[in-house]
Design a protein around this motif. Structure first.
Motif, short mmCIF file in Angstrom:
data_model
loop_
_atom_site.label_atom_id
_atom_site.label_comp_id
_atom_site.label_asym_id
_atom_site.label_seq_id
_atom_site.Cartn_x
_atom_site.Cartn_y
_atom_site.Cartn_z
N ASP A 177 6.49 1.18 8.93
CA ASP A 177 5.59 0.05 8.68
C ASP A 177 6.25 -1.26 9.08
O ASP A 177 7.46 -1.47 8.88
CB ASP A 177 5.23 -0.01 7.19
CG ASP A 177 4.39 1.19 6.76
OD1 ASP A 177 3.47 1.54 7.50
OD2 ASP A 177 4.67 1.75 5.69
N ASN A 217 3.88 -2.74 -4.87
CA ASN A 217 4.15 -1.36 -4.43
C ASN A 217 3.65 -0.34 -5.45
O ASN A 217 3.20 0.74 -5.09
CB ASN A 217 5.66 -1.18 -4.20
CG ASN A 217 6.11 -1.75 -2.88
OD1 ASN A 217 5.71 -1.30 -1.81
ND2 ASN A 217 6.95 -2.78 -2.92
N LYS A 232 1.82 -1.82 0.05
CA LYS A 232 3.18 -1.81 0.58
C LYS A 232 3.66 -3.25 0.80
O LYS A 232 3.02 -4.01 1.53
CB LYS A 232 3.23 -1.04 1.89
CG LYS A 232 2.94 0.45 1.72
CD LYS A 232 3.05 1.17 3.07
CE LYS A 232 2.78 2.66 2.90
NZ LYS A 232 2.88 3.38 4.19
#
Length: 285
Positions: free
Chosen positions: A8, A30, A35
């Motif tokens: 990512d 999170n 994320k």
């Protein structure tokens, strides 16, 4: 057979928060499936990043939703349970630097040149003054001598003079170069040095010479102060509040003292401020 993992990219900025709050909020995001990562910025703040615009909106909504509870115990509980973000980040202490020292950066090269010239002046001051400093004895009849529009910035006349200038140059120049790049830093140093030296030359008496990096330092103060006040500027770039006002007061006070290149300081400060206004108008969009 090789195996590949998609990594990512955390490049969408959400907000800027103090150290503990940033890490707690990051852990909380999170924990709810957003994320997020906290990356160190300037002046003790951390920047929260997510991977996409959708998560950015969700994160901002969470930030607003919990604003009344003051970063609340809910965020802290998540951090204590996970124990990941806090343990993976080390707080800077007095023995560490908030950046990686690059010996070949513009800031480092200018600092090294200043030290070399100062040591040379201890050996033969007349040589340094005549060839690198600037005074009304120089009439620029030879185009080659136009290098002297810059070299006075490298000349210092005492240990306190060079120490103050190099400390301030490090504190101001390093964040500028790290944020905006070496080309920008080089153009600021050369441009501010040359123009502020020209103005000082115009107002210097026939018997005086001048030198020092302070014209550039004041230019960087003006640039940093204006940039940091602009909403369009990078959020990681901040300077000490009130630095611009204090510097201007010191310049005014300098007009009551002898041996101060006041015109160089004032012109450097104004020039740096004008360059920052130009950058904010046409570059930070």
């Amino acid at each position: 057979m090789a195996q590949f993992q998609i990594i990512d990219k955390f490049d969408v900025e959400v907000c800027k928060l103090p150290y503990e709050k940033a890490l707690s909020f990051c852990d909380y995001l999170n924990s709810i499936g957003i994320k997020a990562k906290a990356k160190e910025g300037y002046s003790g703040f951390y920047i929260i990043f997510v991977t996409n615009e959708s998560d950015k909106l969700k994160a901002k909504l969470e930030l607003v939703r919990h604003s009344d509870s003051a970063f609340c115990k809910e965020f802290e509980k998540v951090s204590w349970k996970s124990g990941k973000t806090v343990s993976s980040k080390k707080r800077l202490n007095s023995n560490s630097l908030p950046f990686t020292y690059n010996l070949f950066s513009v800031v480092s090269i200018i600092q090294i040149l200043c030290v070399i010239v100062y040591v040379l002046s201890l050996i033969d001051q007349d040589f340094v003054v005549f060839n690198l400093a600037l005074g009304r004895f120089e009439h620029f009849t030879n185009p080659i001598n136009y290098y002297k529009l810059f070299t006075p910035a490298l000349v210092h006349f005492s240990i306190m003079h060079i120490a103050f200038n190099l400390i301030m140059f490090e504190a101001l120049g390093r964040p500028i170069e790290n944020t905006f790049g070496s080309i920008k830093m080089f153009s600021l140093v050369v441009g501010i040095a040359a123009i502020s030296n020209v103005f000082q030359y115009m107002f210097t008496s026939e018997q005086a010479v001048f030198g020092g990096l302070s014209g550039v330092v004041y230019g960087l103060i003006g640039y940093s102060a204006v940039i940091s006040m602009m909403k369009k500027a990078p959020s990681t770039f901040k300077v000490i509040p009130g630095l611009f006002a204090v510097s201007f007061i010191f310049i005014l006070f300098g007009f009551f003292l002898n041996g101060i290149a006041n015109v160089c300081h004032l012109s450097g400060l104004l020039l740096g401020s004008l360059i920052a206004l130009f950058d904010c108008k046409f570059k930070f969009k």
